[in-house]
Design a protein around this motif. Sequence first.
Motif, PDB file in Angstrom:
ATOM      1  N   GLY A  18       0.833  -1.194   0.000  1.00 47.97           N
ATOM      2  CA  GLY A  18       0.000   0.000   0.000  1.00 47.97           C
ATOM      3  C   GLY A  18       0.865   1.239   0.000  1.00 47.97           C
ATOM      4  N   GLU A  19       0.236   2.394   0.049  1.00 50.74           N
ATOM      5  CA  GLU A  19       0.983   3.642   0.012  1.00 50.74           C
ATOM      6  C   GLU A  19       1.890   3.798   1.229  1.00 50.74           C
ATOM      7  OE1 GLU A  19      -1.591   6.947  -0.445  1.00 50.74           O
ATOM      8  OE2 GLU A  19      -2.311   6.348  -2.444  1.00 50.74           O
ATOM      9  N   ARG A  20       1.438   3.283   2.389  1.00 53.89           N
ATOM     10  CA  ARG A  20       2.214   3.471   3.627  1.00 53.89           C
ATOM     11  C   ARG A  20       3.210   2.366   3.899  1.00 53.89           C
ATOM     12  NH1 ARG A  20      -0.733   4.720   9.014  1.00 53.89           N
ATOM     13  NH2 ARG A  20       1.469   4.853   9.597  1.00 53.89           N
ATOM     14  N   GLY A  21       3.035   1.196   3.263  1.00 54.10           N
ATOM     15  CA  GLY A  21       3.946   0.127   3.600  1.00 54.10           C
ATOM     16  C   GLY A  21       3.586  -1.203   2.977  1.00 54.10           C
ATOM     17  N   VAL A  22       3.975  -2.264   3.679  1.00 51.27           N
ATOM     18  CA  VAL A  22       3.796  -3.613   3.156  1.00 51.27           C
ATOM     19  C   VAL A  22       3.428  -4.556   4.298  1.00 51.27           C
ATOM     20  CG1 VAL A  22       6.260  -4.150   3.391  1.00 51.27           C
ATOM     21  CG2 VAL A  22       4.872  -5.430   1.755  1.00 51.27           C
ATOM     22  N   PRO A 110       6.681 -19.816  18.213  1.00 53.96           N
ATOM     23  CA  PRO A 110       5.312 -19.529  17.796  1.00 53.96           C
ATOM     24  C   PRO A 110       5.185 -19.257  16.297  1.00 53.96           C
ATOM     25  CG  PRO A 110       5.792 -18.408  19.845  1.00 53.96           C
ATOM     26  CD  PRO A 110       7.085 -18.990  19.370  1.00 53.96           C
ATOM     27  N   GLU A 111       4.107 -19.738  15.730  1.00 48.59           N
ATOM     28  CA  GLU A 111       3.854 -19.559  14.301  1.00 48.59           C
ATOM     29  C   GLU A 111       3.610 -18.089  13.982  1.00 48.59           C
ATOM     30  OE1 GLU A 111       1.039 -22.215  11.815  1.00 48.59           O
ATOM     31  OE2 GLU A 111      -0.146 -20.450  12.364  1.00 48.59           O
ATOM     32  N   VAL A 112       4.343 -17.553  13.028  1.00 46.58           N
ATOM     33  CA  VAL A 112       4.136 -16.183  12.569  1.00 46.58           C
ATOM     34  C   VAL A 112       2.992 -16.176  11.562  1.00 46.58           C
ATOM     35  CG1 VAL A 112       5.126 -14.223  11.332  1.00 46.58           C
ATOM     36  CG2 VAL A 112       6.530 -15.521  12.951  1.00 46.58           C
ATOM     37  N   VAL A 113       2.026 -15.295  11.780  1.00 50.93           N
ATOM     38  CA  VAL A 113       0.893 -15.211  10.847  1.00 50.93           C
ATOM     39  C   VAL A 113       0.888 -13.902  10.066  1.00 50.93           C
ATOM     40  CG1 VAL A 113      -0.533 -16.772  12.227  1.00 50.93           C
ATOM     41  CG2 VAL A 113      -0.684 -14.313  12.618  1.00 50.93           C
ATOM     42  N   ALA A 114       1.646 -12.897  10.513  1.00 50.26           N
ATOM     43  CA  ALA A 114       1.705 -11.637   9.775  1.00 50.26           C
ATOM     44  C   ALA A 114       2.936 -10.843  10.178  1.00 50.26           C
ATOM     45  CB  ALA A 114       0.449 -10.796   9.999  1.00 50.26           C
ATOM     46  N   ALA A 115       3.477 -10.093   9.227  1.00 52.00           N
ATOM     47  CA  ALA A 115       4.583  -9.167   9.476  1.00 52.00           C
ATOM     48  C   ALA A 115       4.274  -7.885   8.713  1.00 52.00           C
ATOM     49  CB  ALA A 115       5.912  -9.765   9.020  1.00 52.00           C
ATOM     50  N   ARG A 116       4.552  -6.750   9.339  1.00 49.74           N
ATOM     51  CA  ARG A 116       4.154  -5.483   8.722  1.00 49.74           C
ATOM     52  C   ARG A 116       5.203  -4.397   8.943  1.00 49.74           C
ATOM     53  NH1 ARG A 116      -0.967  -2.961  11.372  1.00 49.74           N
ATOM     54  NH2 ARG A 116       0.610  -2.257  12.860  1.00 49.74           N
ATOM     55  N   ALA A 117       5.403  -3.583   7.917  1.00 51.16           N
ATOM     56  CA  ALA A 117       6.221  -2.376   8.019  1.00 51.16           C
ATOM     57  C   ALA A 117       5.449  -1.252   7.337  1.00 51.16           C
ATOM     58  CB  ALA A 117       7.571  -2.575   7.338  1.00 51.16           C
ATOM     59  N   ARG A 118       5.253  -0.165   8.054  1.00 51.47           N
ATOM     60  CA  ARG A 118       4.576   0.979   7.455  1.00 51.47           C
ATOM     61  C   ARG A 118       5.268   2.259   7.897  1.00 51.47           C
ATOM     62  NH1 ARG A 118      -1.232   0.739  10.720  1.00 51.47           N
ATOM     63  NH2 ARG A 118      -0.412   1.320  12.769  1.00 51.47           N
ATOM     64  N   ARG A 119       5.186   3.255   7.049  1.00 54.24           N
ATOM     65  CA  ARG A 119       5.883   4.504   7.312  1.00 54.24           C
ATOM     66  C   ARG A 119       5.319   5.197   8.551  1.00 54.24           C
ATOM     67  NH1 ARG A 119       9.573   6.005   3.850  1.00 54.24           N
ATOM     68  NH2 ARG A 119       9.541   5.254   1.682  1.00 54.24           N
ATOM     69  N   ALA A 120       6.236   5.684   9.390  1.00 53.39           N
ATOM     70  CA  ALA A 120       5.825   6.487  10.549  1.00 53.39           C
ATOM     71  C   ALA A 120       5.490   7.897  10.073  1.00 53.39           C
ATOM     72  CB  ALA A 120       6.945   6.513  11.576  1.00 53.39           C
TER      73      ALA A 120
END
Length: 284
Positions: A18-22, A110-120
Amino acid sequence: MPAELSLKLPSHFELQRGERGVLAVRRDAALELECAGFSLEGDGRGRSAGLAGRHPVVLLGPPERELVLRRFTHGGLLRFLTGARFADPRRPFVELELSERLRTSGVLTPEVVAARARRARLAGWELALVTRRVPQARDGGELLRLAARGELPLPERHAAFAAAGSLVARLHALGFLHADLHPKNLLFASAGAAGEAWLLDLDRSRFQGTLEAGQRAANLARLVRYIERRKARGELALERTDIARFLRAYAPDRALRRRAWSEVRASYVRSLRWHRLGWWLGAS
């Protein structure tokens, strides 16, 4: 999102930009995350986890199938300067890959179900990781506090120290160095009776290849420093038999065990001065 941020994820993850991140989402957990309201733009309907750690966490989803949302924050002096803003947006995705590799190698994490990086809003990146919660589990820090008060049954205490030693031995055999090895990052499920420990918080950890004796010793010395610092405060109590159980599980051969412990003690003494300076400056 910068074009240079290219991510190679396992096939059972899908990538949303997206515009802010992934955002990387485990395909079989996409509906759960959607129902919990977690997305690239929002954290969803979370509730306090009551869990202490280096990173603040909240719980998502129904109680019978909880997810743990962990927001990355800096420790030490950096927490006053940058707070939850990071320069490198790859960190949660690297942790996802490490988790998948460890799980494939038979390590409980623990199983990872999501990872996110978005602009501050001002600068840098806000980072987050969502994992599946291990039910009815307590971390090693809680177990040590219970042991100090005489409230931890001996069979559970013995099993926990042996499980911790076996886990760290497995990690070192795989060439894996945990960046923040301490009791709170070891999780024990079902009262420890199964004799298995889970590994938490893989941020900044790495696969190093074949580890030299000094690398193993330095990693274990970090664990010793954490415990000794809190023993000095009166928060924890540890007996020689606890250490012996850990070491026997870590190195079953007596000669190798004695050599390993000697190297750990030497590494601990060498680094203690600098770490005491770090504690004085406010580092964790």
